[in-house]
Every structure is written in C-alpha cells, then in structure tokens.
Motif scaffolding. Sequence first.
Motif, PDB file in Angstrom:
ATOM      1  N   ARG A  73      52.483  32.150  38.760  1.00  0.00           N
ATOM      2  CA  ARG A  73      53.429  32.555  40.097  1.00  0.00           C
ATOM      3  C   ARG A  73      52.516  33.194  40.903  1.00  0.00           C
ATOM      4  O   ARG A  73      52.372  33.137  41.894  1.00  0.00           O
ATOM      5  N   THR A  74      51.555  34.050  40.253  1.00  0.00           N
ATOM      6  CA  THR A  74      50.632  34.847  41.066  1.00  0.00           C
ATOM      7  C   THR A  74      49.298  34.111  41.419  1.00  0.00           C
ATOM      8  O   THR A  74      49.279  33.686  42.587  1.00  0.00           O
ATOM      9  N   ASN A  75      48.839  33.819  40.397  1.00  0.00           N
ATOM     10  CA  ASN A  75      47.271  33.296  40.715  1.00  0.00           C
ATOM     11  C   ASN A  75      47.379  32.034  41.399  1.00  0.00           C
ATOM     12  O   ASN A  75      46.831  31.779  42.518  1.00  0.00           O
ATOM     13  N   THR A  76      48.240  31.052  40.772  1.00  0.00           N
ATOM     14  CA  THR A  76      48.415  29.803  41.595  1.00  0.00           C
ATOM     15  C   THR A  76      49.155  29.654  42.728  1.00  0.00           C
ATOM     16  O   THR A  76      48.665  29.221  43.706  1.00  0.00           O
ATOM     17  N   GLY A  77      50.155  30.661  42.722  1.00  0.00           N
ATOM     18  CA  GLY A  77      50.904  30.632  43.893  1.00  0.00           C
ATOM     19  C   GLY A  77      50.217  31.368  45.107  1.00  0.00           C
ATOM     20  O   GLY A  77      50.240  31.008  46.316  1.00  0.00           O
ATOM     21  N   ILE A  78      49.448  32.325  44.916  1.00  0.00           N
ATOM     22  CA  ILE A  78      48.741  33.150  45.798  1.00  0.00           C
ATOM     23  C   ILE A  78      47.649  32.212  46.359  1.00  0.00           C
ATOM     24  O   ILE A  78      47.380  31.959  47.746  1.00  0.00           O
ATOM     25  N   LEU A  79      47.088  31.260  45.415  1.00  0.00           N
ATOM     26  CA  LEU A  79      46.043  30.338  45.947  1.00  0.00           C
ATOM     27  C   LEU A  79      46.655  29.314  46.851  1.00  0.00           C
ATOM     28  O   LEU A  79      46.071  29.056  47.847  1.00  0.00           O
ATOM     29  N   ILE A  80      47.671  28.603  46.553  1.00  0.00           N
ATOM     30  CA  ILE A  80      48.298  27.733  47.288  1.00  0.00           C
ATOM     31  C   ILE A  80      48.872  28.189  48.575  1.00  0.00           C
ATOM     32  O   ILE A  80      48.713  27.513  49.756  1.00  0.00           O
ATOM     33  N   ALA A  81      49.161  29.464  48.552  1.00  0.00           N
ATOM     34  CA  ALA A  81      49.831  29.980  49.791  1.00  0.00           C
ATOM     35  C   ALA A  81      48.892  30.133  50.820  1.00  0.00           C
ATOM     36  O   ALA A  81      49.016  30.066  51.955  1.00  0.00           O
ATOM     37  N   HIS A  82      47.648  30.436  50.351  1.00  0.00           N
ATOM     38  CA  HIS A  82      46.458  30.766  51.200  1.00  0.00           C
ATOM     39  C   HIS A  82      45.798  29.468  51.851  1.00  0.00           C
ATOM     40  O   HIS A  82      45.366  29.257  53.097  1.00  0.00           O
ATOM     41  N   LEU A  99      40.118  34.071  51.889  1.00  0.00           N
ATOM     42  CA  LEU A  99      40.821  35.656  51.892  1.00  0.00           C
ATOM     43  C   LEU A  99      41.528  35.791  50.758  1.00  0.00           C
ATOM     44  O   LEU A  99      41.480  36.923  50.137  1.00  0.00           O
ATOM     45  N   CYS A 100      42.050  34.966  49.894  1.00  0.00           N
ATOM     46  CA  CYS A 100      42.688  35.173  48.667  1.00  0.00           C
ATOM     47  C   CYS A 100      41.660  35.530  47.571  1.00  0.00           C
ATOM     48  O   CYS A 100      42.121  36.087  46.520  1.00  0.00           O
ATOM     49  N   PHE A 107      43.809  36.474  44.311  1.00  0.00           N
ATOM     50  CA  PHE A 107      43.411  35.761  43.212  1.00  0.00           C
ATOM     51  C   PHE A 107      42.729  36.803  42.314  1.00  0.00           C
ATOM     52  O   PHE A 107      41.564  37.079  42.405  1.00  0.00           O
ATOM     53  N   ASN A 108      43.094  36.815  41.063  1.00  0.00           N
ATOM     54  CA  ASN A 108      42.502  37.467  40.150  1.00  0.00           C
ATOM     55  C   ASN A 108      41.622  36.521  39.208  1.00  0.00           C
ATOM     56  O   ASN A 108      42.213  35.907  38.063  1.00  0.00           O
ATOM     57  N   ALA A 139      46.885  21.118  46.676  1.00  0.00           N
ATOM     58  CA  ALA A 139      47.294  22.005  48.162  1.00  0.00           C
ATOM     59  C   ALA A 139      46.072  22.080  48.902  1.00  0.00           C
ATOM     60  O   ALA A 139      46.155  21.889  50.149  1.00  0.00           O
ATOM     61  N   LEU A 140      44.780  21.874  48.307  1.00  0.00           N
ATOM     62  CA  LEU A 140      43.576  21.968  49.084  1.00  0.00           C
ATOM     63  C   LEU A 140      43.470  20.740  49.886  1.00  0.00           C
ATOM     64  O   LEU A 140      43.071  20.655  51.106  1.00  0.00           O
TER      65      LEU A 140
END
Length: 214
Positions: A73-82, A99-100, A107-108, A139-140
């Motif tokens: 949810r966090t790492n993949t979600g953050i990357l995709i959101a960016h 930026l992520c 992204f951690n 997503a990219l």
Amino acid sequence: MTADPTEDCLPGNTKVTREDWLRVAMELLVEDGVSEVKILTIGDRLGVSRSSFYWYFKSRKDLLAQLLAEWERTNTGILIAHTRLPAEDIIDAVNGFFLCVVDPAGFNHRLDFAVREWARRDPQVRAVIDRSDTARTRALAQMFARHGYPPEEADIRARVLYYQQIGYYALELNETLEERLARVPAYLQAFTGVCPRPEQVTWFRDRARAFAAV
C-alpha cells in the motif's frame, strides 16, 4: 467482551495501536530480517505484553500478511501515485516521479529490499513482489504513453527508469546529494530523449535540497 489493548501497557505508556505494531514490525524487518519479526520482540519495544497483540492480529502469520499489505500500500502505492502527478510534459512527469525517492516520507528503499530479501525464502511473498513490480512498471509506461510515446517505447523507457532506480539502491552507491543532482540534466535526457529546460532542472534540485534539509 474483548479486553482493552491498553490494559497490558507498562506504566507511563500511551495507547498502543495497530499502526504501532506494524511500525515496529517494519523496523525489525529492515534491521534484522523477517525471522526476527516476533511478537515478543515487538511487544518489548512497545512496552506491552503479547496479549495486546491479539486485539489487532490473529497470529504472527496474520501480522506478516498485514505487514506485506502495508508495504504494498505504501511503497508501491506511493510510487504509482507519483507517476500520476499533473505534468505539462514528460520532463515534469519524471521530475514528479523522482520526488517520491528524494522525499524521506516517500518511497522507502530499505524496506523495499528487506521485503525482496524476505521473498527469497517465501514463494508467496515473491508473488506479491512480482505483482508490485508489474504494477510499478505499468504505471510508468502509462506515464510515458500519456506524453505521446508509442506503447513499445513507453514500456521500454519505463523499465529502464524503474530498473535503474531499483539498481541504484541495490548497489548502495556512496554519492553525495550534490553529486547526484549534478547528473540530473543528463539523467532526464537519457530517460526521456528530451533535453530538459534549465528551470525544470532547478525546480527538481531545489526540492531535493529542501527534503534533504528537513
């Protein structure tokens, strides 16, 4: 009636939440690997007995499943959101993606590699990693496609960008922030085939330095 999870807290402790258990579990995963993600160890760090654990989780297996879901949810979600941030052109889009990875709250990469190490020993975790990698590169690719790249080229540029970023952390390169920022114009041109405008380079450098100063 289920007991209050704060009843077993040691004196002086405030309420211990599900997020607290997951946070410490992630810390242990990153520091020592999945084998050290243990109920008693987490409880010791939080200053609570193991009985409060069962307010939020059925078992250690349930904890690990929720931990993996939180990583996705966090790492993949953050990357995709960016990859979906508003952008006037592809340079702005790639800057937004980057930026992520410069935002400390983004992204951690240490957590990402801890999960990848976990996946070496667990086929089910490997399947989640594969699913996330596919979602990230897709997503990219969609990001490139939105800016006019043909599907095949968008896919390849997405893979080059993503694999480079993951590989960058895997190599643990000992570069200063300024060394990395000096390469930003060439990186942007290599990833996109477009020469960035000076103000686009300045925009990213300013934000990267601001994050580093926090």
